[in-house]
Design a protein around this motif. Structure first.
Motif, PDB file in Angstrom:
ATOM      1  N   HIS A 175       0.874  -1.179   0.000  1.00 41.38           N
ATOM      2  CA  HIS A 175       0.000   0.000   0.000  1.00 41.38           C
ATOM      3  C   HIS A 175       0.906   1.222   0.000  1.00 41.38           C
ATOM      4  N   TRP A 176       0.959   1.890  -1.122  1.00 36.28           N
ATOM      5  CA  TRP A 176       1.842   3.031  -1.296  1.00 36.28           C
ATOM      6  C   TRP A 176       1.096   4.306  -0.956  1.00 36.28           C
ATOM      7  N   ILE A 177       1.656   5.114  -0.076  1.00 37.93           N
ATOM      8  CA  ILE A 177       1.075   6.400   0.298  1.00 37.93           C
ATOM      9  C   ILE A 177       2.043   7.483  -0.154  1.00 37.93           C
ATOM     10  N   ASP A 178       1.562   8.430  -0.899  1.00 41.97           N
ATOM     11  CA  ASP A 178       2.412   9.457  -1.496  1.00 41.97           C
ATOM     12  C   ASP A 178       1.596  10.728  -1.657  1.00 41.97           C
ATOM     13  N   ASN A 179       2.283  11.860  -1.822  1.00 41.98           N
ATOM     14  CA  ASN A 179       1.554  13.099  -2.069  1.00 41.98           C
ATOM     15  C   ASN A 179       1.332  13.330  -3.561  1.00 41.98           C
ATOM     16  N   HIS A 180       1.718  12.350  -4.379  1.00 40.77           N
ATOM     17  CA  HIS A 180       1.473  12.390  -5.817  1.00 40.77           C
ATOM     18  C   HIS A 180       0.589  11.220  -6.202  1.00 40.77           C
ATOM     19  N   LEU A 181      -0.087  11.358  -7.326  1.00 44.35           N
ATOM     20  CA  LEU A 181      -0.926  10.286  -7.829  1.00 44.35           C
ATOM     21  C   LEU A 181      -0.076   9.057  -8.108  1.00 44.35           C
ATOM     22  N   VAL A 182      -0.468   7.929  -7.573  1.00 41.92           N
ATOM     23  CA  VAL A 182       0.232   6.669  -7.784  1.00 41.92           C
ATOM     24  C   VAL A 182      -0.725   5.710  -8.459  1.00 41.92           C
ATOM     25  N   LYS A 183      -0.262   5.086  -9.522  1.00 38.70           N
ATOM     26  CA  LYS A 183      -1.068   4.090 -10.219  1.00 38.70           C
ATOM     27  C   LYS A 183      -0.378   2.746 -10.053  1.00 38.70           C
ATOM     28  N   ALA A 184      -1.161   1.713  -9.870  1.00 38.22           N
ATOM     29  CA  ALA A 184      -0.605   0.368  -9.712  1.00 38.22           C
ATOM     30  C   ALA A 184      -1.369  -0.596 -10.598  1.00 38.22           C
ATOM     31  N   THR A 185      -0.637  -1.541 -11.160  1.00 37.91           N
ATOM     32  CA  THR A 185      -1.249  -2.545 -12.014  1.00 37.91           C
ATOM     33  C   THR A 185      -0.732  -3.909 -11.570  1.00 37.91           C
ATOM     34  N   ARG A 186      -1.640  -4.801 -11.257  1.00 39.41           N
ATOM     35  CA  ARG A 186      -1.238  -6.140 -10.840  1.00 39.41           C
ATOM     36  C   ARG A 186      -1.006  -6.995 -12.077  1.00 39.41           C
ATOM     37  N   TYR A 187       0.146  -7.662 -12.118  1.00 41.49           N
ATOM     38  CA  TYR A 187       0.463  -8.548 -13.240  1.00 41.49           C
ATOM     39  C   TYR A 187      -0.323  -9.844 -13.085  1.00 41.49           C
ATOM     40  N   ARG A 188      -1.036 -10.211 -14.137  1.00 37.13           N
ATOM     41  CA  ARG A 188      -1.847 -11.434 -14.100  1.00 37.13           C
ATOM     42  C   ARG A 188      -1.602 -12.307 -15.323  1.00 37.13           C
ATOM     43  N   GLY A 189      -0.340 -12.407 -15.740  1.00 37.86           N
ATOM     44  CA  GLY A 189       0.010 -13.343 -16.795  1.00 37.86           C
ATOM     45  C   GLY A 189       0.116 -12.778 -18.193  1.00 37.86           C
ATOM     46  N   LYS A 190      -0.173 -11.508 -18.383  1.00 43.24           N
ATOM     47  CA  LYS A 190      -0.069 -10.918 -19.717  1.00 43.24           C
ATOM     48  C   LYS A 190       0.481  -9.503 -19.581  1.00 43.24           C
ATOM     49  N   PHE A 191       1.605  -9.250 -20.205  1.00 44.11           N
ATOM     50  CA  PHE A 191       2.287  -7.963 -20.125  1.00 44.11           C
ATOM     51  C   PHE A 191       2.033  -7.221 -21.428  1.00 44.11           C
ATOM     52  N   THR A 192       1.133  -6.242 -21.390  1.00 49.16           N
ATOM     53  CA  THR A 192       0.755  -5.503 -22.596  1.00 49.16           C
ATOM     54  C   THR A 192       0.713  -4.016 -22.278  1.00 49.16           C
ATOM     55  N   ASP A 193       0.313  -3.229 -23.264  1.00 47.37           N
ATOM     56  CA  ASP A 193       0.084  -1.822 -22.993  1.00 47.37           C
ATOM     57  C   ASP A 193      -1.014  -1.688 -21.946  1.00 47.37           C
ATOM     58  N   LEU A 194      -1.006  -0.580 -21.245  1.00 45.38           N
ATOM     59  CA  LEU A 194      -2.007  -0.335 -20.206  1.00 45.38           C
ATOM     60  C   LEU A 194      -3.223   0.362 -20.803  1.00 45.38           C
ATOM     61  N   VAL A 195      -4.394   0.084 -20.241  1.00 46.62           N
ATOM     62  CA  VAL A 195      -5.639   0.716 -20.669  1.00 46.62           C
ATOM     63  C   VAL A 195      -6.324   1.337 -19.462  1.00 46.62           C
ATOM     64  N   GLU A 196      -7.178   2.312 -19.704  1.00 52.63           N
ATOM     65  CA  GLU A 196      -7.934   2.952 -18.628  1.00 52.63           C
ATOM     66  C   GLU A 196      -9.068   2.033 -18.182  1.00 52.63           C
ATOM     67  N   LYS A 197      -9.307   1.989 -16.862  1.00 50.12           N
ATOM     68  CA  LYS A 197     -10.383   1.173 -16.305  1.00 50.12           C
ATOM     69  C   LYS A 197     -10.802   1.788 -14.983  1.00 50.12           C
ATOM     70  N   GLU A 198     -12.089   1.852 -14.714  1.00 49.45           N
ATOM     71  CA  GLU A 198     -12.572   2.374 -13.438  1.00 49.45           C
ATOM     72  C   GLU A 198     -12.583   1.251 -12.412  1.00 49.45           C
ATOM     73  N   VAL A 199     -12.036   1.568 -11.215  1.00 46.23           N
ATOM     74  CA  VAL A 199     -11.969   0.579 -10.144  1.00 46.23           C
ATOM     75  C   VAL A 199     -12.261   1.265  -8.810  1.00 46.23           C
ATOM     76  N   THR A 200     -12.496   0.462  -7.791  1.00 48.28           N
ATOM     77  CA  THR A 200     -12.674   0.974  -6.436  1.00 48.28           C
ATOM     78  C   THR A 200     -11.317   0.950  -5.749  1.00 48.28           C
ATOM     79  N   ILE A 201     -10.975   2.050  -5.067  1.00 48.38           N
ATOM     80  CA  ILE A 201      -9.691   2.119  -4.370  1.00 48.38           C
ATOM     81  C   ILE A 201      -9.916   2.559  -2.940  1.00 48.38           C
ATOM     82  N   GLN A 202      -8.887   2.364  -2.108  1.00 43.95           N
ATOM     83  CA  GLN A 202      -8.939   2.860  -0.734  1.00 43.95           C
ATOM     84  C   GLN A 202      -8.355   4.255  -0.702  1.00 43.95           C
ATOM     85  N   VAL A 203      -9.020   5.150   0.032  1.00 42.12           N
ATOM     86  CA  VAL A 203      -8.536   6.517   0.202  1.00 42.12           C
ATOM     87  C   VAL A 203      -8.616   6.870   1.682  1.00 42.12           C
ATOM     88  N   PHE A 204      -7.950   7.967   2.070  1.00 36.40           N
ATOM     89  CA  PHE A 204      -8.035   8.410   3.451  1.00 36.40           C
ATOM     90  C   PHE A 204      -9.438   8.908   3.759  1.00 36.40           C
TER      91      PHE A 204
END
Length: 144
Positions: A113-142
């Protein structure tokens, strides 16, 4: 922006003895990429003799090098320990990975869990390494 431009910026900062990180140009990403189980076979630290012969994931090599050529910063961030640096660098070079830095000693396990004062994006590797695409997800925030 090509990577040679970013490389030159980083080189100039180091030559001047800079103790601060350079500000990345607009649109340039700083990729932190795991090694074992992400760009190659998942080799545990307890089996370092296998690190030199790990199978590379071709899609990871192609994608990482394309990001590098596009001018992005590539930093491999691994749970391998400092004594594995030489075999790791040799393996990366042998397979042709282009990168800027290698950070050793990332804590093992998957509950990051990375906490930073800048926007941090994370992508979990699940067996296929390709270009990244936009997707809406639920995240934890303060909490407000």
């Amino acid at each position: 922006m090509e990577n040679k431009d970013v490389d030159e910026i980083l080189k100039q900062k180091l030559e001047k003895g800079a103790r601060i990180s350079p500000v990345l140009p607009e649109g340039i990403k700083n990729y932190l990429i795991d090694i074992d189980g992400t760009i190659c076979d998942d080799i545990p630290n307890e089996e370092p003799e296998r690190m030199a012969t790990a199978n590379v994931y071709p899609d990871a090599l192609k994608t990482c090098n394309r990001w590098y050529e596009q001018g992005h910063i590539i930093c491999f961030f691994t749970s391998r320990i400092e004594t594995h640096r030489e075999v790791t660098e040799e393996w990366l070079d042998k397979h042709g990975f282009k990168y800027h830095s290698l950070l050793m000693g990332k804590p093992r396990g998957g509950n990051y869990h990375w906490i930073d004062n800048h926007l941090v994006k994370a992508t979990r590797y699940r067996g296929k390494f390709t270009d990244l695409v936009e997707k809406e997800v639920t995240i934890q925030v303060f909490k407000d």
